[in-house]
Scaffold this motif. Structure first.
Motif, PDB file in Angstrom:
ATOM      1  N   LYS A 206       0.808  -1.221   0.000  1.00  8.48           N
ATOM      2  CA  LYS A 206       0.000   0.000   0.000  1.00  8.48           C
ATOM      3  C   LYS A 206       0.841   1.270   0.000  1.00  8.48           C
ATOM      4  N   PHE A 207       2.162   1.118  -0.174  1.00  6.74           N
ATOM      5  CA  PHE A 207       3.046   2.287  -0.152  1.00  6.74           C
ATOM      6  C   PHE A 207       3.169   2.905  -1.550  1.00  6.74           C
ATOM      7  N   LYS A 208       3.327   4.222  -1.588  1.00 10.75           N
ATOM      8  CA  LYS A 208       3.689   4.908  -2.823  1.00 10.75           C
ATOM      9  C   LYS A 208       5.188   4.717  -3.055  1.00 10.75           C
ATOM     10  N   LEU A 209       5.657   5.099  -4.263  1.00 11.12           N
ATOM     11  CA  LEU A 209       7.057   4.875  -4.611  1.00 11.12           C
ATOM     12  C   LEU A 209       7.995   5.546  -3.621  1.00 11.12           C
ATOM     13  N   SER A 210       7.737   6.794  -3.262  1.00  7.80           N
ATOM     14  CA  SER A 210       8.620   7.506  -2.340  1.00  7.80           C
ATOM     15  C   SER A 210       8.662   6.826  -0.978  1.00  7.80           C
ATOM     16  N   GLN A 211       7.531   6.323  -0.519  1.00 11.49           N
ATOM     17  CA  GLN A 211       7.482   5.619   0.763  1.00 11.49           C
ATOM     18  C   GLN A 211       8.231   4.295   0.683  1.00 11.49           C
ATOM     19  N   ARG A 212       8.135   3.628  -0.461  1.00 12.04           N
ATOM     20  CA  ARG A 212       8.832   2.362  -0.642  1.00 12.04           C
ATOM     21  C   ARG A 212      10.347   2.561  -0.603  1.00 12.04           C
ATOM     22  N   GLY A 230      32.909  -4.523 -13.395  1.00 11.35           N
ATOM     23  CA  GLY A 230      33.128  -4.799 -14.803  1.00 11.35           C
ATOM     24  C   GLY A 230      32.159  -5.777 -15.438  1.00 11.35           C
ATOM     25  N   ARG A 231      31.233  -6.337 -14.674  1.00 12.97           N
ATOM     26  CA  ARG A 231      30.271  -7.299 -15.216  1.00 12.97           C
ATOM     27  C   ARG A 231      28.949  -6.603 -15.552  1.00 12.97           C
ATOM     28  N   HIS A 232      28.178  -7.247 -16.416  1.00 13.61           N
ATOM     29  CA  HIS A 232      26.800  -6.848 -16.659  1.00 13.61           C
ATOM     30  C   HIS A 232      25.930  -7.641 -15.680  1.00 13.61           C
ATOM     31  N   ILE A 233      25.311  -6.955 -14.760  1.00 11.64           N
ATOM     32  CA  ILE A 233      24.502  -7.605 -13.730  1.00 11.64           C
ATOM     33  C   ILE A 233      23.032  -7.524 -14.115  1.00 11.64           C
ATOM     34  N   ILE A 234      22.353  -8.661 -14.108  1.00 17.83           N
ATOM     35  CA  ILE A 234      20.917  -8.698 -14.390  1.00 17.83           C
ATOM     36  C   ILE A 234      20.196  -9.060 -13.095  1.00 17.83           C
ATOM     37  N   ILE A 235      19.491  -8.093 -12.527  1.00 19.72           N
ATOM     38  CA  ILE A 235      18.734  -8.311 -11.297  1.00 19.72           C
ATOM     39  C   ILE A 235      17.476  -9.100 -11.640  1.00 19.72           C
ATOM     40  N   VAL A 236      17.210 -10.154 -10.873  1.00 16.45           N
ATOM     41  CA  VAL A 236      16.086 -11.056 -11.139  1.00 16.45           C
ATOM     42  C   VAL A 236      15.108 -11.022  -9.973  1.00 16.45           C
ATOM     43  N   ASP A 237      13.813 -10.880 -10.292  1.00 14.52           N
ATOM     44  CA  ASP A 237      12.776 -10.923  -9.256  1.00 14.52           C
ATOM     45  C   ASP A 237      11.494 -11.469  -9.872  1.00 14.52           C
ATOM     46  N   ASP A 238      10.475 -11.675  -9.026  1.00 13.49           N
ATOM     47  CA  ASP A 238       9.232 -12.244  -9.539  1.00 13.49           C
ATOM     48  C   ASP A 238       8.361 -11.206 -10.248  1.00 13.49           C
ATOM     49  N   VAL A 239       8.080 -10.068  -9.592  1.00 16.94           N
ATOM     50  CA  VAL A 239       7.192  -9.062 -10.180  1.00 16.94           C
ATOM     51  C   VAL A 239       7.802  -7.672 -10.032  1.00 16.94           C
ATOM     52  N   PHE A 240       7.758  -6.907 -11.098  1.00 19.22           N
ATOM     53  CA  PHE A 240       8.180  -5.507 -11.083  1.00 19.22           C
ATOM     54  C   PHE A 240       6.927  -4.659 -10.919  1.00 19.22           C
ATOM     55  N   THR A 241       6.858  -3.920  -9.804  1.00 16.38           N
ATOM     56  CA  THR A 241       5.686  -3.078  -9.555  1.00 16.38           C
ATOM     57  C   THR A 241       6.053  -1.610  -9.768  1.00 16.38           C
ATOM     58  N   THR A 242       6.733  -1.015  -8.814  1.00 19.94           N
ATOM     59  CA  THR A 242       7.189   0.376  -8.969  1.00 19.94           C
ATOM     60  C   THR A 242       8.679   0.454  -9.286  1.00 19.94           C
ATOM     61  N   GLY A 243       9.387  -0.644  -9.079  1.00 20.67           N
ATOM     62  CA  GLY A 243      10.831  -0.638  -9.278  1.00 20.67           C
ATOM     63  C   GLY A 243      11.614  -0.285  -8.035  1.00 20.67           C
ATOM     64  N   SER A 244      10.934  -0.025  -6.938  1.00 17.72           N
ATOM     65  CA  SER A 244      11.628   0.417  -5.729  1.00 17.72           C
ATOM     66  C   SER A 244      12.646  -0.613  -5.241  1.00 17.72           C
ATOM     67  N   THR A 265      12.201  -9.497 -14.756  1.00 15.16           N
ATOM     68  CA  THR A 265      11.249 -10.137 -13.845  1.00 15.16           C
ATOM     69  C   THR A 265      10.273 -11.005 -14.639  1.00 15.16           C
ATOM     70  N   ILE A 266       9.519 -11.797 -13.926  1.00 15.02           N
ATOM     71  CA  ILE A 266       8.484 -12.592 -14.582  1.00 15.02           C
ATOM     72  C   ILE A 266       7.285 -11.710 -14.938  1.00 15.02           C
ATOM     73  N   GLY A 267       6.796 -10.933 -13.970  1.00 17.10           N
ATOM     74  CA  GLY A 267       5.626 -10.088 -14.201  1.00 17.10           C
ATOM     75  C   GLY A 267       5.962  -8.615 -14.218  1.00 17.10           C
ATOM     76  N   MET A 268       5.207  -7.860 -15.005  1.00 19.51           N
ATOM     77  CA  MET A 268       5.282  -6.400 -15.024  1.00 19.51           C
ATOM     78  C   MET A 268       3.917  -5.880 -14.608  1.00 19.51           C
TER      79      MET A 268
END
Length: 269
Positions: A206-212, A230-244, A265-268
């Motif tokens: 229930k948080f807004k982006l700034s609160q998150r 020096g590496r390309h890092i790919i962050i992996v998660d289940d769902v991308f909501t606000t990106g916080s 992520t799996i879901g957007m």
């Protein structure tokens, strides 16, 4: 687009979903248990048939939840034009791309599948989703060698859970997804201790982006800068909501001067 990936162990390509492989039997000692296991699985399939959660079609493998057609027919692509981001997001500096496998449908099929993964103990779901995500990653962003155009190595980094939450769940769903992505792409997965979650944050639904962002401040700590530099890092998660969450992880990674950071992520939502 690459037709197949290279397996880092033996150099052979593969595009089969998890559960479809048939291990070779080099001698009679391994053949007998495999045969008994296959018979047992066959009996289970007859007694308790497993159907695709999307269309109801009978599945040949009990560790699968989707048939071959449903990943292409039951979900929406959140980035059909293959842009740098889904839905024209404004990315923080240093993030190369943000992408996802499917649009997240609250109350829909993907919502149900993610719930199975996170709250019903169905760990194989993470591996299956990750494999599909890994194939999408190869199709859109990575060449057949498992590297970007500049040749620098990639690393899949699952968003860590706080140890208390992971102990309660029994696993980290993002790490299961990353494992499936590795199976499809050959890109290595970061050590579980590379990035740790020190702060057990409150639920952010229930948080807004700034609160998150305030809630997540100081939540993640990078333990090994040399593994990121020096590496390309790919962050992996289940769902991308606000990106916080993923953007907070990216901020911590930037301290080690990676070649780039991206998010998949799996879901957007």
């Amino acid at each position: 687009m690459p037709a197949q990936h290279q397996d880092p162990e033996n150099g052979h390509g593969s595009q089969e979903l998890p559960g479809n492989t048939s291990p070779e039997t080099p001698n009679n000692k391994t053949a007998e248990p495999a045969g008994i296991r296959a018979l047992f699985e066959g009996l289970l399939q007859v007694a308790f048939p497993v159907n695709c959660i999307g269309c109801g079609t009978a599945l040949p493998v009990r560790t699968r939840i989707l048939c071959e057609r449903c990943p292409h027919e039951q979900f929406s692509d959140p980035n059909p034009a293959n842009e740098a981001t889904c839905e024209n997001l404004i990315l923080p500096d240093g993030i190369m791309f943000q992408d996802a496998l499917w649009k997240y449908d609250k109350g829909g099929l993907l919502n149900r599948i993610i719930h199975m993964l996170k709250y019903e103990g169905m760990q194989h779901v993470g591996e299956e989703l990750g494999f599909l995500a890994g194939r999408r990653l190869l199709e859109r962003h990575i060449d057949g060698s498992g590297r970007l155009a500049d040749g620098r190595p990639l690393l899949l980094l699952p968003v860590p859970l706080h140890p208390k939450r992971e102990q309660q769940r029994g696993y980290n769903q993002a790490r299961l997804i990353a494992g499936g992505m590795h199976a499809a792409s050959g890109i290595p997965v970061a050590d579980a201790q590379l990035l740790i979650r020190e702060k057990n944050t409150k639920t952010q639904t229930k948080f807004k982006l700034s609160q998150r962002m305030v809630n997540l401040k100081g939540a993640f700590v990078l333990n090994n800068y040399s593994a990121v530099e020096g590496r390309h890092i790919i962050i992996v998660d289940d769902v991308f909501t606000t990106g916080s969450t993923t953007f907070t992880v990216a901020q911590e990674l930037q301290k080690a001067q990676p070649a780039s950071v991206s998010v998949f992520t799996i879901g957007m939502a």
